[in-house]
Design a protein around this motif. Structure first.
Motif, PDB file in Angstrom:
ATOM      1  N   GLU A  16      21.424  36.196  64.598  1.00 48.11           N
ATOM      2  CA  GLU A  16      22.189  35.284  65.037  1.00 48.11           C
ATOM      3  C   GLU A  16      21.512  34.088  65.884  1.00 48.11           C
ATOM      4  O   GLU A  16      21.806  33.195  65.748  1.00 48.11           O
ATOM      5  CB  GLU A  16      23.209  35.987  66.220  1.00 48.11           C
ATOM      6  N   GLU A  36      18.681  32.987  64.820  1.00 42.60           N
ATOM      7  CA  GLU A  36      17.946  32.093  63.899  1.00 42.60           C
ATOM      8  C   GLU A  36      19.276  31.044  63.218  1.00 42.60           C
ATOM      9  O   GLU A  36      18.978  30.161  63.019  1.00 42.60           O
ATOM     10  CB  GLU A  36      17.739  32.955  62.561  1.00 42.60           C
ATOM     11  N   ARG A  37      20.590  31.677  63.270  1.00 45.01           N
ATOM     12  CA  ARG A  37      21.540  30.861  62.977  1.00 45.01           C
ATOM     13  C   ARG A  37      21.875  29.665  63.793  1.00 45.01           C
ATOM     14  O   ARG A  37      22.416  28.907  63.590  1.00 45.01           O
ATOM     15  CB  ARG A  37      22.735  31.850  62.743  1.00 45.01           C
ATOM     16  N   ARG A  38      21.659  30.004  65.055  1.00 49.74           N
ATOM     17  CA  ARG A  38      21.829  29.057  66.203  1.00 49.74           C
ATOM     18  C   ARG A  38      20.787  28.190  66.325  1.00 49.74           C
ATOM     19  O   ARG A  38      21.157  26.896  66.787  1.00 49.74           O
ATOM     20  CB  ARG A  38      21.950  29.851  67.368  1.00 49.74           C
TER      21      ARG A  38
END
Length: 248
Positions: free
Chosen positions: A88, A90-92
Motif C-alpha cells: 500500500e 508503494e501504491r501511495r
C-alpha cells in the motif's frame, strides 16, 4: 497503536521513500531466521558449513538438502500485514524502493513491484560454475544436487553465501535509492550486517529522515532519527492508516 505525528507528517510530505527489510519481517510469517533454521538435525552444523562456497564444495548434497528444507518452509508461509502495508505504501508514494535482505520472495508474493534483493532468492537456482539462472533440469537423475543441463556442474540456490559479494547491480541500486529518498525506513533488521547496515547512514547523510523499526531498539522519537520498538506487522499498517485515514 500510536504513531508519532511528526513521522506521519514527514511521510505525507515525502516524494520518495526507501525501505530496507530484514529477517524480522519474515519471522512474523513464521519463517525462522537464518540461525533459527538450524534446528533438529541441522543444529549440529556451523552456518559456514551450510551457507558458504567451501561448505558446498565439501558437501554439496548436505547444503542442497538444507536449502530444499528451507524452501519448503518458505512455500508454506504467507505474507503478513507488514508485507501488505508496504504494498500500500508503494501504491501511495510517487517514488518508492523496497530493499530486502530476505531471500523468501514474500514481498513479491504480497504484491510489491519494485524489490531489490540484496541476498538473492531461495526460490531460484543457478549453475555453480557459470552463475546463470536455471529454470529446469533433469528431475529423473539421481544426482543431489542436480546437474546443470548445459555444463554438468552442480546446481545451487541463488543466494549470497558467506564470503561472497553482493550482486553489484542490486547494491548500487540500493545505494542510489538511499541517497535519493526523503524518508528511509529500516524494518526488522539488526543493522549489523554490512553493507546493508550502512544504508540508513547513507540516507541520513543525504538529508533523509530515518526510522528504525525493530524489537531490539530503544525508543527515540525525534527527527531526523526515529527508533521504534515494535513489530513490523503491527507498526507498518498503523503508519499507513495514520497517514491516510480514509483507508479505514
Amino acid at each position: 497503536m500510536q504513531i508519532n505525528p511528526q513521522l506521519v507528517t514527514i511521510l505525507q510530505r515525502a516524494q520518495s521513500v526507501t525501505v530496507l527489510t530484514g529477517a524480522g519481517v519474515s519471522a512474523e510469517s513464521g519463517i525462522p531466521t537464518f540461525r533459527d533454521a538450524q534446528t533438529g538435525m541441522w543444529a549440529n552444523f556451523n552456518p559456514e558449513e551450510l551457507a558458504s562456497p567451501d561448505g558446498f564444495r565439501r558437501n554439496p548434497k548436505l547444503v542442497w538438502e538444507w536449502y530444499a528444507w528451507r524452501r519448503e518452509l518458505v512455500q508454506q508461509a504467507q505474507p503478513n500485514p507488514g508485507h501488505l502495508a508496504l504494498v500500500e505504501l508503494e501504491r501511495r508514494m510517487p517514488t518508492f524502493t523496497l530493499i530486502t535482505q530476505n531471500v523468501d520472495g514474500l514481498h513479491q508474493r504480497a504484491g510489491s513491484q519494485k524489490v531489490i534483493e540484496l541476498h538473492g532468492n531461495i526460490g531460484r537456482v543457478t549453475c555453480s560454475a557459470e552463475g546463470t539462472q536455471i529454470d529446469s533440469w533433469d528431475t529423473t537423475a539421481e544426482s543431489v544436487p542436480p546437474r546443470c543441463p548445459h555444463c554438468g556442474a552442480y546446481l545451487r540456490p541463488d543466494v549470497v553465501w558467506f564470503g561472497e559479494m553482493l550482486p553489484r547491480q542490486a547494491l548500487q541500486a540500493a545505494w542510489d535509492a538511499a541517497e535519493m529518498c526523503d524518508l528511509f525506513l529500516s524494518v526488522g533488521t539488526s543493522g549489523v550486517v554490512e553493507p546493508a547496515a550502512s544504508l540508513p547512514r547513507v540516507a541520513r547523510q543525504a538529508g533523509a529522515t530515518v526510522a528504525v523499526i525493530n524489537l531490539d531498539v530503544q525508543e527515540q522519537n525525534q527527527p531526523p532519527i526515529f527508533s521504534i520498538h515494535a513489530r513490523s506487522g503491527e507498526w507498518l499498517p498503523a503508519l499507513v492508516r495514520a497517514a491516510w485515514p480514509s483507508q479505514e
